[in-house]
Design a protein around this motif. Structure first.
Motif, PDB file in Angstrom:
ATOM      1  N   GLU A 169       0.834  -1.186   0.000  1.00  0.00           N
ATOM      2  CA  GLU A 169       0.000   0.000   0.000  1.00  0.00           C
ATOM      3  C   GLU A 169       0.876   1.245   0.000  1.00  0.00           C
ATOM      4  O   GLU A 169       2.082   1.186   0.194  1.00  0.00           O
ATOM      5  N   GLN A 170       0.227   2.391  -0.254  1.00  0.00           N
ATOM      6  CA  GLN A 170       0.979   3.638  -0.216  1.00  0.00           C
ATOM      7  C   GLN A 170       1.594   3.785   1.166  1.00  0.00           C
ATOM      8  O   GLN A 170       0.920   3.671   2.179  1.00  0.00           O
ATOM      9  N   ASP A 221       0.344  -0.216  -4.776  1.00  0.00           N
ATOM     10  CA  ASP A 221      -0.384   1.046  -4.878  1.00  0.00           C
ATOM     11  C   ASP A 221       0.624   2.190  -4.919  1.00  0.00           C
ATOM     12  O   ASP A 221       1.236   2.528  -3.905  1.00  0.00           O
ATOM     13  N   GLU A 222       0.800   2.765  -6.094  1.00  0.00           N
ATOM     14  CA  GLU A 222       1.755   3.850  -6.319  1.00  0.00           C
ATOM     15  C   GLU A 222       3.160   3.486  -5.815  1.00  0.00           C
ATOM     16  O   GLU A 222       3.729   4.165  -4.958  1.00  0.00           O
ATOM     17  N   PRO A 223       3.766   2.423  -6.340  1.00  0.00           N
ATOM     18  CA  PRO A 223       5.068   1.984  -5.829  1.00  0.00           C
ATOM     19  C   PRO A 223       6.210   2.932  -6.138  1.00  0.00           C
ATOM     20  O   PRO A 223       7.279   2.816  -5.529  1.00  0.00           O
ATOM     21  N   THR A 224       6.029   3.873  -7.081  1.00  0.00           N
ATOM     22  CA  THR A 224       7.109   4.790  -7.423  1.00  0.00           C
ATOM     23  C   THR A 224       7.061   6.087  -6.618  1.00  0.00           C
ATOM     24  O   THR A 224       7.898   6.968  -6.827  1.00  0.00           O
ATOM     25  N   ASN A 225       6.083   6.216  -5.714  1.00  0.00           N
ATOM     26  CA  ASN A 225       6.046   7.403  -4.849  1.00  0.00           C
ATOM     27  C   ASN A 225       7.351   7.531  -4.075  1.00  0.00           C
ATOM     28  O   ASN A 225       7.917   6.547  -3.603  1.00  0.00           O
ATOM     29  N   HIS A 226       7.833   8.760  -3.923  1.00  0.00           N
ATOM     30  CA  HIS A 226       9.033   9.081  -3.134  1.00  0.00           C
ATOM     31  C   HIS A 226      10.329   8.632  -3.802  1.00  0.00           C
ATOM     32  O   HIS A 226      11.395   8.747  -3.187  1.00  0.00           O
ATOM     33  N   LEU A 227      10.266   8.130  -5.024  1.00  0.00           N
ATOM     34  CA  LEU A 227      11.478   7.663  -5.691  1.00  0.00           C
ATOM     35  C   LEU A 227      11.917   8.668  -6.748  1.00  0.00           C
ATOM     36  O   LEU A 227      11.083   9.261  -7.444  1.00  0.00           O
ATOM     37  N   ASP A 228      13.243   8.838  -6.891  1.00  0.00           N
ATOM     38  CA  ASP A 228      13.734   9.684  -7.971  1.00  0.00           C
ATOM     39  C   ASP A 228      13.609   8.930  -9.291  1.00  0.00           C
ATOM     40  O   ASP A 228      13.211   7.761  -9.330  1.00  0.00           O
ATOM     41  N   VAL A 229      13.937   9.602 -10.391  1.00  0.00           N
ATOM     42  CA  VAL A 229      13.689   9.032 -11.712  1.00  0.00           C
ATOM     43  C   VAL A 229      14.411   7.701 -11.899  1.00  0.00           C
ATOM     44  O   VAL A 229      13.831   6.715 -12.366  1.00  0.00           O
ATOM     45  N   ALA A 230      15.695   7.653 -11.520  1.00  0.00           N
ATOM     46  CA  ALA A 230      16.456   6.415 -11.698  1.00  0.00           C
ATOM     47  C   ALA A 230      15.860   5.282 -10.872  1.00  0.00           C
ATOM     48  O   ALA A 230      15.759   4.136 -11.339  1.00  0.00           O
ATOM     49  N   ALA A 231      15.429   5.598  -9.657  1.00  0.00           N
ATOM     50  CA  ALA A 231      14.855   4.576  -8.784  1.00  0.00           C
ATOM     51  C   ALA A 231      13.492   4.115  -9.294  1.00  0.00           C
ATOM     52  O   ALA A 231      13.132   2.942  -9.154  1.00  0.00           O
ATOM     53  N   GLN A 232      12.711   5.012  -9.896  1.00  0.00           N
ATOM     54  CA  GLN A 232      11.437   4.612 -10.481  1.00  0.00           C
ATOM     55  C   GLN A 232      11.650   3.590 -11.591  1.00  0.00           C
ATOM     56  O   GLN A 232      10.959   2.559 -11.657  1.00  0.00           O
ATOM     57  N   LEU A 233      12.612   3.873 -12.467  1.00  0.00           N
ATOM     58  CA  LEU A 233      12.894   2.948 -13.560  1.00  0.00           C
ATOM     59  C   LEU A 233      13.368   1.603 -13.026  1.00  0.00           C
ATOM     60  O   LEU A 233      12.947   0.545 -13.505  1.00  0.00           O
ATOM     61  N   SER A 234      14.255   1.658 -12.021  1.00  0.00           N
ATOM     62  CA  SER A 234      14.786   0.426 -11.445  1.00  0.00           C
ATOM     63  C   SER A 234      13.689  -0.392 -10.771  1.00  0.00           C
ATOM     64  O   SER A 234      13.624  -1.615 -10.922  1.00  0.00           O
TER      65      SER A 234
END
Length: 270
Positions: A91-92, A170-183
């Motif tokens: 969850e978020q 649920d929104e797993p890329t929240n709080h992540l920078d761009v590189a971390a979102q891609l990873s």
């Protein structure tokens, strides 16, 4: 795990927040759950996780190849311990401080596997989850000292410690920078576990998801491969925006170039 969402609906606050959703996300693949704020994404994830009982329809799961097989049963009717061995919901994340180390937080994912004496049936599972989520270097840190991105990585490790055959995010890329979102999304995709992730970033969904479900005001507006679903017409109808949909020169995946709010956009949920 095979997942079938069959005519699912539920009311909250006197209105249908999920209304007659029919979908079959492909097994072993990452499905993106898309839609504006208020479209019903989080509620649908909680229905799929068995945390809410649908007031219409059913969420059916089956996993005949598992150690404790499940065969076409409503997920909310599964015994809680069995469900926790098959389904993990990320969850978020909240910022609540808990007096635990990262390793202890990840170990919470092993609760469904503990014996009556409190011992884990697989003592190495926590370490494997930390390694898989690239969080080993955080293991001895206090949870309260982590950044938002580090906490999200630990949440993933905790979910993996459950060894789920259905992973919901649920929104797993929240709080992540761009590189971390891609990873993060590449990692989830490459697990080859049946996964459904609620996402706001349409380009991330187009880049990493094999399948997308688009909700609008609680109803399923479209479902299928991103290249077929994420069209300028759908984006105008569901999101109220004008966009050009291009083709990425390297991957061949859709790239959405937003051009502005559609002049004929009316009031939309969220």
């Amino acid at each position: 795990m095979e997942l079938s969402i069959a005519g699912v609906g539920t009311r909250l606050g006197g209105r249908w927040v999920v209304d007659g959703v029919d979908a079959t996300p492909p097994a072993g693949a990452l499905t993106g759950l898309l839609g504006p704020n208020g479209a019903g994404k989080t509620t649908l994830l909680r229905l799929v996780a068995g945390l809410l009982e649908p007031q219409a329809g059913a969420v059916l799961v089956s996993d005949p190849g598992a150690a404790d097989p499940v065969a076409a049963v409503p997920v909310h009717a599964m015994p809680r311990r069995l469900r926790a061995r098959h389904v993990a919901l990320l969850e978020q994340s909240s910022d609540a401080a808990v007096p635990l180390s990262v390793r202890e937080v990840v170990a919470l994912g092993r609760i469904p596997y503990r014996t009556l004496w409190g011992t884990d049936t697989d003592p190495g599972a926590v370490e494997r989850a930390l390694v898989a989520a690239s969080a080993t270097h955080l293991a001895d840190r206090a949870w309260s000292t982590l950044s938002g991105g580090e906490r999200q990585r630990v949440h993933i490790a905790r979910a993996l410690a459950q060894e789920p055959s259905l992973l919901l995010l649920d929104e797993p890329t929240n709080h992540l920078d761009v590189a971390a979102q891609l990873s993060m999304l590449a990692f989830v995709r490459d697990l080859r576990v049946t996964s459904v992730a609620a996402l706001h970033d349409l380009n991330l969904a187009a880049a990493f998801c094999e399948h997308v479900l688009v909700l609008s005001a609680g109803r399923l507006a479209a479902a299928g491969p991103p290249a077929e679903v994420l069209t300028p017409t759908l984006l105008r109808q569901v999101y109220g925006v004008d966009a050009d949909v291009l083709t990425h020169p390297r991957t061949g995946r859709p790239v959405i170039a937003l051009t502005g709010r559609s002049p004929d956009a009316g009031e939309r949920a969220g």
